[in-house]
Design an enzyme around this catalytic site. Sequence first.
Site, PDB file in Angstrom:
ATOM      1  N   HIS A 121       0.811  -1.225   0.000  1.00 49.97           N
ATOM      2  CA  HIS A 121       0.000   0.000   0.000  1.00 49.97           C
ATOM      3  C   HIS A 121       0.845   1.276   0.000  1.00 49.97           C
ATOM      4  CE1 HIS A 121       0.852   1.014   4.213  1.00 49.97           C
ATOM      5  NE2 HIS A 121       0.915  -0.312   4.368  1.00 49.97           N
ATOM      6  N   HIS A 130      12.344  -0.094 -13.127  1.00 48.95           N
ATOM      7  CA  HIS A 130      12.228  -1.544 -13.320  1.00 48.95           C
ATOM      8  C   HIS A 130      12.313  -2.201 -11.950  1.00 48.95           C
ATOM      9  CE1 HIS A 130      13.502  -5.311 -15.809  1.00 48.95           C
ATOM     10  NE2 HIS A 130      12.709  -5.626 -14.815  1.00 48.95           N
TER      11      HIS A 130
END
Length: 194
Positions: A121, A130
Amino acid sequence: MYLYGASGHAKVIIDILLSNDKEIKGLFDDNKKIKSLLGYPVFSLEEIKSPLIISIGDNKTRKLIAEKYTVSYGIAIVKTAIISHFSTIAEGSVIMQGTVIQASVKIGKHTIINTSSSIDHDCTIGDFVHISPNSTLCGNVSIGEGSWIGTGSTILPGVKIGKWSVIGAGSVVSKNIPDHVLAVGNRCNIVKKL
């Protein structure tokens, strides 16, 4: 949908698009020797078409291509990914097999969330990032533009990774990491400037 870059990364994106019943019209690549990839035609770069996904794993190269071509960009999200309805994913990004993205996550443009990564979250992930396979970002982590999180790394809650930094594979990051550095290890330490 078109892809830019006829590589191994493109093969994975083709699978993702097929899992969503998306039509793949072909790929573009600067290597004129490559005529097809997985049965799809590979075209030269003279006339880039859209919607496009840049299917190149290198963050700097994705940024250069995105800045060079003014086209519309698609998103590739595999059906097996678990993604909160309260998260956002920007254009050009790719979400791979087995990924979990929790509530209030913001993922920037042309970012790769690779196989079996977990993004908890309130994480913010910049453009051209990446996140490598099996990486874990705990809650409220921030990853700056262009950074690369190595395979199997864990970023602990609230940590901020700067822009264009590299976190080595298997690292455990418990403190903030500045821009333009290579950091590795458990506990992660800066080893050099980039």
